[in-house]
Design a protein around this motif. Structure first.
Motif: not given
Length: 228
Positions: A43-51, A69-74, A152-161
């Protein structure tokens, strides 16, 4: 989905015991159970991969973000300029090989990168308060999650919700559409039946009229032809 498959991630195949838990998501039109790491990587692009902040309802404006430059991550521009992030450090070598305006996210810079890790360690006996959070324990080992993995666990739970909420909305719209189609089909079937009954009644009247004409006119209840 078979019961023995429900305990495995639908992407990497890891078990719920290895990844702590699995999230229910709708991915590419199908319902799947994914581990936290695979939820984020798919689910790239739905979250910041750093914070690891989830973009809800929308990502930052163009002047406050950078795109991999290689995927939709923002990524937040502020996160890309931060030198304290271990994820930024992991991408430094890859980003250095690209133009200065480009950015490569951690998963793209390192094929073995993972957002979420669970470590098995022996219990602490010295009362160390700086140790990672305890997830579960037994007589031998503790399962420990560091701060980054907890985020990461919290972010994944939010995206799943969010994924399941959107899936529920789509299912509701589809159900309403099917109800309307069923009501329309029922109405058309009823109208067709009424037309059929009317045609049958008219055809019966026509047959009776032809029979009366062939037998010299209408008959009374006793079967005798009625005179003029």
């Amino acid at each position: 989905m078979k019961r023995d498959q429900q305990s495995e991630c639908g992407v990497c195949g890891s078990s719920s015991s290895e990844r702590l838990l699995l999230h229910n998501v709708r991915h590419r039109g199908t319902y799947r159970r994914l581990c936290s790491n695979c939820v984020l990587k798919t689910h790239q692009g739905l979250f910041c991969p750093i914070c690891l902040q989830v973009y809800d309802p929308s990502p930052p404006p163009p002047n406050a973000r950078r795109i991999c430059a290689k995927c939709p991550s923002i990524i937040h521009s502020s996160c890309s300029s931060s030198s304290s992030s271990s994820a930024i450090a992991a991408t430094a070598a890859a980003s250095a090989a690209t133009p200065s305006s480009s950015f490569i996210c951690p998963p793209c810079s390192n094929p073995n990168f993972t957002f979420f890790n669970v470590n098995n360690k022996k219990p602490k006996v010295n009362g160390d308060t700086t140790a990672p959070a305890r997830v579960s324990n037994n007589d031998v080992n503790e399962r420990l999650v560091d701060v980054g993995s907890a985020k990461a666990l919290v972010a994944a739970a939010k995206i799943a919700a969010l994924s399941m909420s959107k899936a529920a909305a789509v299912a509701r719209v589809e159900a309403e559409r099917r109800v309307k189609e069923a009501a329309l089909a029922k109405k058309r079937a009823r109208e067709a039946l009424e037309r059929l009954l009317n045609l049958a009644a008219e055809e019966k009247k026509g047959k009776l009229a032809r029979v009366d004409g062939n037998n010299g006119g209408p008959r009374n209840s006793n079967g005798f032809t009625l005179g003029n």
